[in-house]
Design an enzyme around this catalytic site. Structure first.
Site, PDB file in Angstrom:
ATOM      1  N   HIS A  73       0.829  -1.207   0.000  1.00 39.63           N
ATOM      2  CA  HIS A  73       0.000   0.000   0.000  1.00 39.63           C
ATOM      3  C   HIS A  73       0.860   1.252   0.000  1.00 39.63           C
ATOM      4  O   HIS A  73       2.090   1.196   0.133  1.00 39.63           O
ATOM      5  CB  HIS A  73      -0.953  -0.004   1.201  1.00 39.63           C
ATOM      6  CG  HIS A  73      -0.283   0.002   2.548  1.00 39.63           C
ATOM      7  ND1 HIS A  73       0.234   1.134   3.129  1.00 39.63           N
ATOM      8  CD2 HIS A  73      -0.064  -1.008   3.438  1.00 39.63           C
ATOM      9  CE1 HIS A  73       0.747   0.836   4.308  1.00 39.63           C
ATOM     10  NE2 HIS A  73       0.586  -0.462   4.524  1.00 39.63           N
ATOM     11  N   CYS A  75       3.174  -4.890   6.846  1.00 42.00           N
ATOM     12  CA  CYS A  75       2.805  -4.611   5.458  1.00 42.00           C
ATOM     13  C   CYS A  75       3.966  -3.953   4.715  1.00 42.00           C
ATOM     14  O   CYS A  75       4.992  -3.607   5.296  1.00 42.00           O
ATOM     15  CB  CYS A  75       1.574  -3.710   5.413  1.00 42.00           C
ATOM     16  SG  CYS A  75       0.057  -4.518   5.967  1.00 42.00           S
TER      17      CYS A  75
END
Length: 327
Positions: free
Chosen positions: A192, A208
């Site tokens: 992301h 992440c």
């Protein structure tokens, strides 16, 4: 160090920066049998330059800039100081398909189908205690303007620090997921964007993979759902280019994102043995190998020349596991 870097600057700068002023790096794949793309650059710092700003400009993370420029002040390099821009890469070993993420170099490689190019991007990865996963998976969903629903564990952590989080953070400039997210088959893990660009190239996430927002925008537009994703943790990469063998070394981290106490001797030998095509045909200069491993600067350095074929057509074995004390 600078002289060896300048000697390595042999590829086209126009190809390196074909994407223009944004940070994404698009590079033509090397000739069959070769493994190195891009080129190292050397610039002179301006008064206002910082490593964070230069990394953003050239598609690099903060750790990459620090490693390539030991002894230089990251926040005040000084006018006229020569700065190494480490935009030459040994491609990760293995299939050149889909997405390959190498935790040890804080970097993602994307090999699109039916195109003879590779896109490579700087990443932020899982911090100590919140390691990013290793293994094979795929992109299972893509979301534009995602909302963020902080897990209970992260809300508890923030609450303990006096910084309570809401149950949902809507899309916008305060959303830590940035403008796009790509969900992986590993439950809860994403690629992301970010609302904090200075975390790119460091261990700052809860596992992440964070990207500069313009980078994730480009990757999101190209990558289809179902794309294979291979996540590795390989601090030592061997590669071939124009008849020479190169080694690129990074500081090892363990699979939890912590600094690693790996046996460097064993790790280098294991990385070399994965490349049987190299190990069986080259005579390594182990003195140079030791220097590269000690530097951990992420710069590909030539460490071997083709070995002469012996009488009878055989090639002498070159991996002497007792000839390379690295620690």
């Amino acid at each position: 160090m600078l002289s060896r870097v300048i000697a390595a600057c042999s590829l086209s700068l126009a190809a390196l920066l074909s994407a223009g002023p944004v940070s994404a790096i698009e590079l033509p794949l090397p000739a069959p049998g070769d493994d190195i793309v891009g080129q190292v650059q050397v610039i002179k710092a301006k008064y206002e330059d910082t490593f964070a700003d230069l990394g953003e400009k050239y598609g690099l993370g903060y750790s990459e800039m620090i490693a390539a420029n030991p002894g230089v002040d990251a926040w005040l390099p000084g006018v006229g100081t020569e700065i190494i821009i480490p935009t030459r890469f040994v491609l990760p070993a293995g299939p050149r398909e889909g997405v390959v993420i190498n935790l040890a170099e804080y970097r993602l490689y994307y090999f699109p189908k039916d195109k003879n190019v590779v896109y490579t991007y700087a990443l932020g990865i899982g911090r100590e205690g919140w390691g990013s996963p290793v293994g094979s998976t795929s992109v299972i969903a893509k979301t534009k303007d995602p909302a963020w629903y902080p897990p209970a564990s992260i809300r508890a952590e923030h609450a303990a620090d006096g910084d309570p989080l809401p149950t949902v953070v809507p899309p916008g400039p305060d959303n830590p997921l940035g403008p796009y997210k790509m969900s992986l088959g590993f439950h809860g893990y994403l690629i992301h964007g970010s609302n904090k660009k200075f975390g790119i190239g460091t261990r700052t996430s809860h596992g992440c993979f964070r990207m500069y927002n313009w980078d994730v925008t480009q990757l999101f537009s190209m990558i289809p759902v179902g794309t294979k994703v291979r996540i590795i943790n390989e601090p030592y990469k061997f590669g071939r280019s124009e008849g020479k063998i190169y080694l690129e070394a990074h500081a090892p981290i363990d699979d939890n994102g912590d600094p690693s106490v790996v046996d460097k001797h064993t790790a280098v030998i294991n990385a070399l043995l994965k490349r049987e095509d190299i190990a069986s045909q080259m005579q390594m200069d182990w003195n140079v190998v030791r220097e590269v491993v000690a530097a951990e600067d992420g710069l590909p350095v030539a460490i071997a020349q083709p070995q002469q074929v012996q009488q009878g057509g055989s090639v002498a074995a070159t991996v002497d596991q007792d000839a390379m004390p690295l620690q």
